[in-house]
Design a protein around this motif. Sequence first.
Motif, PDB file in Angstrom:
ATOM      1  N   LEU A  74       0.761  -1.065  -0.028  1.00 52.39           N
ATOM      2  CA  LEU A  74      -0.158  -0.035   0.131  1.00 52.39           C
ATOM      3  C   LEU A  74       0.842   1.075   0.035  1.00 52.39           C
ATOM      4  O   LEU A  74       0.422   2.213  -0.704  1.00 52.39           O
ATOM      5  N   ALA A  75       2.115   1.190   0.790  1.00 51.81           N
ATOM      6  CA  ALA A  75       2.738   2.273   0.735  1.00 51.81           C
ATOM      7  C   ALA A  75       3.732   2.665  -0.658  1.00 51.81           C
ATOM      8  O   ALA A  75       3.704   3.727  -0.665  1.00 51.81           O
ATOM      9  N   LEU A  76       3.621   1.768  -1.595  1.00 56.65           N
ATOM     10  CA  LEU A  76       3.779   2.095  -2.973  1.00 56.65           C
ATOM     11  C   LEU A  76       2.891   2.940  -3.852  1.00 56.65           C
ATOM     12  O   LEU A  76       3.486   3.566  -4.822  1.00 56.65           O
ATOM     13  N   LEU A  77       1.753   3.060  -3.416  1.00 60.48           N
ATOM     14  CA  LEU A  77       0.947   3.628  -4.098  1.00 60.48           C
ATOM     15  C   LEU A  77       0.329   5.217  -3.955  1.00 60.48           C
ATOM     16  O   LEU A  77       0.483   5.476  -2.572  1.00 60.48           O
ATOM     17  N   PRO A  78       0.139   6.024  -4.585  1.00 59.50           N
ATOM     18  CA  PRO A  78      -0.240   7.444  -4.434  1.00 59.50           C
ATOM     19  C   PRO A  78      -1.581   7.493  -3.442  1.00 59.50           C
ATOM     20  O   PRO A  78      -2.112   6.256  -3.515  1.00 59.50           O
ATOM     21  N   VAL A  79      -1.910   8.608  -3.163  1.00 62.99           N
ATOM     22  CA  VAL A  79      -3.184   8.716  -2.423  1.00 62.99           C
ATOM     23  C   VAL A  79      -3.952   9.790  -3.144  1.00 62.99           C
ATOM     24  O   VAL A  79      -3.701  10.899  -3.542  1.00 62.99           O
ATOM     25  N   HIS A  80      -5.340   9.427  -3.427  1.00 67.94           N
ATOM     26  CA  HIS A  80      -6.177  10.024  -4.019  1.00 67.94           C
ATOM     27  C   HIS A  80      -7.523   9.723  -3.874  1.00 67.94           C
ATOM     28  O   HIS A  80      -7.946   8.605  -3.445  1.00 67.94           O
ATOM     29  N   PRO A 130     -11.197  -7.200  14.043  1.00 74.64           N
ATOM     30  CA  PRO A 130     -11.194  -5.500  14.240  1.00 74.64           C
ATOM     31  C   PRO A 130     -10.078  -5.149  13.711  1.00 74.64           C
ATOM     32  O   PRO A 130      -9.000  -5.096  14.135  1.00 74.64           O
ATOM     33  N   LEU A 131     -10.195  -4.026  12.789  1.00 78.82           N
ATOM     34  CA  LEU A 131      -8.987  -3.348  12.273  1.00 78.82           C
ATOM     35  C   LEU A 131      -9.279  -1.825  12.107  1.00 78.82           C
ATOM     36  O   LEU A 131     -10.489  -1.270  12.026  1.00 78.82           O
ATOM     37  N   ASP A 132      -8.140  -1.064  12.419  1.00 78.23           N
ATOM     38  CA  ASP A 132      -8.381   0.439  12.023  1.00 78.23           C
ATOM     39  C   ASP A 132      -7.749   0.603  10.606  1.00 78.23           C
ATOM     40  O   ASP A 132      -6.942  -0.063  10.128  1.00 78.23           O
ATOM     41  N   PRO A 133      -8.479   1.502   9.940  1.00 81.23           N
ATOM     42  CA  PRO A 133      -7.998   1.755   8.560  1.00 81.23           C
ATOM     43  C   PRO A 133      -6.757   2.539   8.301  1.00 81.23           C
ATOM     44  O   PRO A 133      -6.294   2.981   9.330  1.00 81.23           O
ATOM     45  N   LEU A 137      -6.262   7.295   5.182  1.00 81.66           N
ATOM     46  CA  LEU A 137      -7.561   7.300   4.539  1.00 81.66           C
ATOM     47  C   LEU A 137      -8.267   8.522   3.684  1.00 81.66           C
ATOM     48  O   LEU A 137      -8.150   9.452   4.470  1.00 81.66           O
ATOM     49  N   VAL A 138      -8.646   8.539   2.618  1.00 84.87           N
ATOM     50  CA  VAL A 138      -9.518   9.502   2.158  1.00 84.87           C
ATOM     51  C   VAL A 138     -10.826   8.827   1.955  1.00 84.87           C
ATOM     52  O   VAL A 138     -11.128   7.635   1.349  1.00 84.87           O
ATOM     53  N   ILE A 139     -12.075   9.415   2.729  1.00 84.59           N
ATOM     54  CA  ILE A 139     -13.262   9.066   2.814  1.00 84.59           C
ATOM     55  C   ILE A 139     -13.960   8.707   1.531  1.00 84.59           C
ATOM     56  O   ILE A 139     -14.051   9.165   0.482  1.00 84.59           O
ATOM     57  N   LEU A 140     -14.437   7.410   1.215  1.00 82.02           N
ATOM     58  CA  LEU A 140     -15.146   7.001   0.174  1.00 82.02           C
ATOM     59  C   LEU A 140     -16.319   7.336   0.200  1.00 82.02           C
ATOM     60  O   LEU A 140     -17.175   6.908   1.009  1.00 82.02           O
ATOM     61  N   HIS A 141     -17.129   8.186  -0.811  1.00 91.91           N
ATOM     62  CA  HIS A 141     -18.330   8.648  -0.747  1.00 91.91           C
ATOM     63  C   HIS A 141     -19.158   7.943  -1.739  1.00 91.91           C
ATOM     64  O   HIS A 141     -19.078   8.006  -3.084  1.00 91.91           O
ATOM     65  N   ASP A 142     -19.955   6.817  -1.094  1.00 88.14           N
ATOM     66  CA  ASP A 142     -20.947   6.126  -2.191  1.00 88.14           C
ATOM     67  C   ASP A 142     -22.374   6.530  -1.625  1.00 88.14           C
ATOM     68  O   ASP A 142     -22.942   6.440  -0.713  1.00 88.14           O
ATOM     69  N   GLY A 193     -10.456  -2.939  -7.267  1.00 86.99           N
ATOM     70  CA  GLY A 193      -9.505  -3.244  -6.251  1.00 86.99           C
ATOM     71  C   GLY A 193      -8.250  -2.133  -6.069  1.00 86.99           C
ATOM     72  O   GLY A 193      -7.867  -1.636  -5.036  1.00 86.99           O
ATOM     73  N   ALA A 194      -7.741  -1.815  -7.171  1.00 90.06           N
ATOM     74  CA  ALA A 194      -6.892  -0.841  -7.293  1.00 90.06           C
ATOM     75  C   ALA A 194      -7.019   0.660  -6.638  1.00 90.06           C
ATOM     76  O   ALA A 194      -6.466   1.298  -5.974  1.00 90.06           O
ATOM     77  N   LEU A 195      -8.365   1.065  -7.176  1.00 93.33           N
ATOM     78  CA  LEU A 195      -8.770   2.300  -6.625  1.00 93.33           C
ATOM     79  C   LEU A 195      -9.069   2.480  -5.303  1.00 93.33           C
ATOM     80  O   LEU A 195      -8.954   3.444  -4.709  1.00 93.33           O
ATOM     81  N   VAL A 196      -9.648   1.219  -4.855  1.00 92.70           N
ATOM     82  CA  VAL A 196      -9.846   1.602  -3.282  1.00 92.70           C
ATOM     83  C   VAL A 196      -8.684   1.242  -2.478  1.00 92.70           C
ATOM     84  O   VAL A 196      -8.564   1.968  -1.240  1.00 92.70           O
ATOM     85  N   LEU A 197      -7.697   0.903  -3.202  1.00 88.89           N
ATOM     86  CA  LEU A 197      -6.321   1.111  -2.408  1.00 88.89           C
ATOM     87  C   LEU A 197      -5.779   2.452  -2.514  1.00 88.89           C
ATOM     88  O   LEU A 197      -5.282   3.076  -1.716  1.00 88.89           O
ATOM     89  N   VAL A 198      -5.705   3.061  -3.949  1.00 87.47           N
ATOM     90  CA  VAL A 198      -5.254   4.475  -4.119  1.00 87.47           C
ATOM     91  C   VAL A 198      -6.112   5.126  -2.863  1.00 87.47           C
ATOM     92  O   VAL A 198      -5.538   6.334  -2.303  1.00 87.47           O
ATOM     93  N   GLN A 199      -7.505   5.042  -2.594  1.00 87.89           N
ATOM     94  CA  GLN A 199      -8.138   5.961  -1.696  1.00 87.89           C
ATOM     95  C   GLN A 199      -7.760   5.508  -0.327  1.00 87.89           C
ATOM     96  O   GLN A 199      -8.172   6.286   0.589  1.00 87.89           O
ATOM     97  N   ARG A 200      -7.044   4.514  -0.027  1.00 88.75           N
ATOM     98  CA  ARG A 200      -6.692   3.841   1.138  1.00 88.75           C
ATOM     99  C   ARG A 200      -7.943   3.600   1.970  1.00 88.75           C
ATOM    100  O   ARG A 200      -7.824   3.670   3.236  1.00 88.75           O
TER     101      ARG A 200
END
Length: 232
Positions: A74-80, A130-133, A137-142, A193-200
């Motif tokens: 995850l650390a290798l990916l950008p955050v958007h 139980p996990l913390d994000p 993290l960038v909030i995913l708005h669905d 899958g890639a997009l939810v990782l980019v969004q963290r």
Amino acid sequence: MASFLESVDLPPAQAAALASQPLGKSWPVAWDQPGFRARLGLVLGLLVGLLAVVPHFYHFIQSRPGQLLPDPLLALLPVHDVSAATFTLMYGSIAAALAFLLPRPQLLLRVLWAYFFLQLLRMLTLWLLPLDPPTALVILHDPMVDRLFGITTQPVVRDLFFSGHTATMALLALAVRGRYWRGALALTTMAVGALVLVQRVHYSYDVLAAPLFAWLAYYLAGRVCRGGVGKL
């Protein structure tokens, strides 16, 4: 066409005859089978019942502290914020898959059962792990999920293992037939899958595990729907 037109109740010879029916006649033929009607009514009832439970379950998950995991991939990916792209792909794929499945009642029945089992499996893994994000993290708005979980006072971000978005897409890829349909949905699954990782909003473990759980749910659904007369 036999793989998705066989009846859940008919013996092999009659199932082969059903396979020759045009798609336009597949619903009347399937509806004539008591087992099909029973399985369809049961899974629809179970899904409605689950809808009443799920918001409260996710409220519990969100209120419970969890563990922060290291994730070198995850650390290798950008955050958007890629919410728009994620849900454009998802809802477009769901609409296309439904267009394929609706004329094929036996396949649709299996997908409904698979989706039910997928939700149960995900609730089980969320309860057990139980996990913390991730910290970035960038909030995913669905819009659909935001409305469904309106009882919460904050976004649900601890629904991590496994990725429901990726698993749902993988389930659709398993359900459709034909190289092009499956290929397109498999590519869309990887993109989501890639997009939810980019969004963290998920760890890489959540995304990588999702297709395995989708396959398990689809397998269990096949056991329910097959009725011992052949594959769907």
